[in-house]
Design an enzyme around this catalytic site. Structure first.
Site: not given
Ligand code: SF4
Ligand code: SF4
Lengths: 494, 130
Positions: A128-131
């Site tokens: 994901t964008d954060c992970y």
């Protein structure tokens, strides 16, 4: 005079509490009487060490340099559940390794963690964008985990059923190896040392009760799953810090051809607040009754062959249907006792206080069967069924088979009870011999189906015995229908 | 005493035990016998006084013989003293001691192997050395 928990805890802190294990307590009550025992003894310790499948650990791995939201995670090829937060997972004791199968499972990972061994951690993710990270492989040890919290949904069964096997095949079960023809019987549970047996009304054990768990301290966090107090099958849900536990009291086990499980050591202290509690903790093996079940019957409600006490079970031999059957314990009484003594030791040293439960365990719950739609024999059997009375001539039978165009003819008594079965093949064979009556040529050992049996189980019988029809009988062994392979295959095509 | 006898493939078809019984005039009790494509494997019980005589007779016919001292091995580190092995064993090798730990009567073992898989803690092994 009843005691209060505060008084007992004060004595523990001062190092002069009188603590005995549950086995000793029954002797003391016998010797000194209830009133004196209740006055003198402050705490009774209990213990159990047995297979507790419903166990596992919540793990937090910390975040990787490039963060990952784990979608699936494996420890030494044993998958843990990570449908929670990014680097949290729950490792179940019975989960099998994807490469070693029955030889290694979640319970073994728990043991390896406790022994300080390195564990291979593997994870995958969609990113994901954060992970952003999509896969990860590293080595961890218990020390590097932020948390390793054991949370066991169902432990410490009050008592458990005894397993035996009436069939002619060896069975491999979660109750161990069951030899054919009542060759043995296996049981589990510590009997008079078992925690819940010593407080069957949950007067002192409840949410927040501090306990011995796997060699460290833990807590009861509620009733366990399948908690069934009214039937005497209460269970506990427990938690504790794996980092404080020891491999001596948490041991993986492999049940041959069944799978992996974890042996968990649990000890619960019971404060002797009054005479009623003293009386309950004086319970003996002879007072604890359980059921002997036939595990060869593949149904939820297995037939109860007899009732038996833990005293009889521990004697090594019980009688089942006129046969002397050797018994085996699957749990360890030796270690259960060790746990009760260890807990006694902690209490005597003053470094373990007794906590009052915040809430009692529920008494008013029942353990329901699964809701499912089952097709039963009674729904699909052929009825009415054509039968012939015992004592009839073979000619009559031949006529019936031809006239009605059937292959199987159950032979019944006057009361319509099953005596045997004839096939068209038996009749043709009979022509060659000098037989006159159906009784002479019928098969007497008839495999039958029951009305409430599932169609699946009837189909298994057909296949196992390589036959093409099963008479259906009611509770009185009266023939009420027929199940045939041809009727079953039509059912599938419909 | 218990003795383990191995028959290589070529002597499996010969009545070696029967001949040995006849010639030694000794009572030999066959406790366990298995035969496969590699040969035969047997555990027999023999009177101690006839040991040398019987062993010589068996060896002269092509069998190999070894004494069974500790037919099974119990790994005490792994054993949790449950007792699952007790009811499985056909010859009552396992028992509880006074303190509910397990005692092993090695003398009685016929190496049937039943207990090996029945032990949930993989604490038992059959001794295989010939
Ligand atoms: S079954 Fe295994 S663990 Fe249990 S007592 Fe026997 S040898 Fe020990
Ligand atoms: S191998 Fe195991 S089960 Fe068989 S006789 Fe020896 S101890 Fe008993």
């Amino acid at each position: 005079m009843p005691k209060t928990l505060e008084e007992i805890n004060r004595k523990i802190k001062e190092g002069n509490a009188v603590v005995v294990d549950a086995e000793e307590m029954s002797l003391i009550v016998e010797e000194k009487g209830l009133a004196k025992a209740a006055k003198e003894v402050d705490v009774v310790t209990t213990g159990t060490f047995g297979a507790m499948c419903s166990s596992g650990v919540f793990l937090n791995f910390g975040h990787s340099e490039e963060p990952i939201k784990m979608q699936r995670v494996w420890l030494n090829d044993v998958e843990a559940y990570t449908g929670i937060a990014a680097v949290d997972a729950y490792l179940g004791a019975t989960q099998l390794s994807e490469t070693k199968g029955f030889d290694y499972g979640g319970a073994h990972v728990i043991e390896d963690l406790l022994l300080g061994k390195e564990i291979e951690l593997r994870a995958v993710s969609y990113g994901t964008d954060c992970y952003p990270k999509k896969s990860l492989k590293t080595k961890i040890t218990l020390e590097y985990l932020n948390q390793a919290i054991m949370v066991n949904p169902r432990n410490a069964y009050q008592r458990y059923n005894v397993a035996t096997n009436s069939s002619d095949k060896t069975l491999y079960t979660y109750m161990g190896t069951l030899l054919p023809n009542f060759g043995n019987a296996t049981f589990s549970g510590a009997g008079a040392l078992s925690p819940l047996c010593n407080d069957p009304d949950y007067e002192t054990i409840g949410i927040g009760t501090k306990i011995f768990l796997g060699g460290g301290k833990g807590y009861v966090i509620g009733e366990g799953t399948q908690h069934n107090p009214k039937a005497g099958f209460g269970t506990l849900m427990v938690k504790g810090n794996l980092k404080e536990m020891s491999a001596e009291y948490l041991k993986p086990a492999i049940f041959h051809k069944y799978g992996v499980t974890l042996y968990v050591g649990i000890g619960v202290p019971i404060p002797v607040l009054n005479e009623s509690i003293a009386r309950k903790t004086a319970i003996k093996d002879a007072d604890i009754v359980t059921n002997v079940l036939d595990y060869s019957v593949p149904k939820r409600d297995r037939p109860i062959l007899r009732k038996v006490t833990y005293e009889e079970l521990k004697s090594g031999l019980i009688e089942i249907q006129g046969k002397e059957v050797p018994t085996s314990s699957l749990s360890s009484y030796f270690i259960a006792k060790k746990i009760a003594l260890e807990l006694k030791n902690w209490l005597e040293k003053g470094n373990f206080l007794i906590s009052a439960p915040l809430e009692k365990l529920p008494y008013d719950v029942v353990f329901k069967p699964m809701k499912e739609e089952i097709m039963r024999v009674k729904d699909v059997m052929l009825a009415p069924v054509i039968t012939i009375k015992g004592g009839s001539s073979i000619r009559e039978a031949a006529n019936l088979i031809i006239e009605k165009n059937i292959d199987h003819l159950p032979v019944v008594s006057k009361e319509n009870k099953i005596l045997g079965i004839l096939t068209s093949w038996d009749i043709s064979k009979a022509v060659l011999g000098k037989y006159r009556f159906v009784d002479e040529i019928m098969t007497e050992k008839v495999i039958t189906a029951e009305l409430e049996e599932s169609v699946e189980s009837a189909a298994k019988k057909l296949q196992e015995h390589n036959i093409s029809a099963l008479p259906v009988v009611d509770k009185e062994q009266k023939v009420v229908g027929m199940i045939t392979t041809s009727a079953l295959s039509k059912l599938l095509i419909k | 005493m218990k003795v383990r006898v191995y028959f290589p493939g070529k002597v499996v078809n010969e009545p070696v035990i029967a001949q040995t019984i006849l010639e030694s005039k000794s009572l030999i009790n066959i406790l366990r016998a298995t035969v496969d494509e590699h040969g035969g494997d047997m555990i027999i019980d023999i009177p101690e006084k006839d040991y040398t005589k019987i062993v010589n007779l068996l060896r002269s016919r092509g069998a190999s013989v070894s004494m069974l001292e500790k037919p099974i091995i119990l790994n005490e580190e792994k054993c949790i003293n449950c007792g699952a092995c007790i009811s499985i064993c056909p010859t009552k090798v396992f028992n509880y001691k006074e303190d509910k730990s397990i005692s092993v009567d090695y003398e009685r073992c016929i190496q049937c192997g039943l207990c090996i898989n029945a032990c949930p803690h993989q604490a038992l092994m059959v001794h295989r050395k010939c």
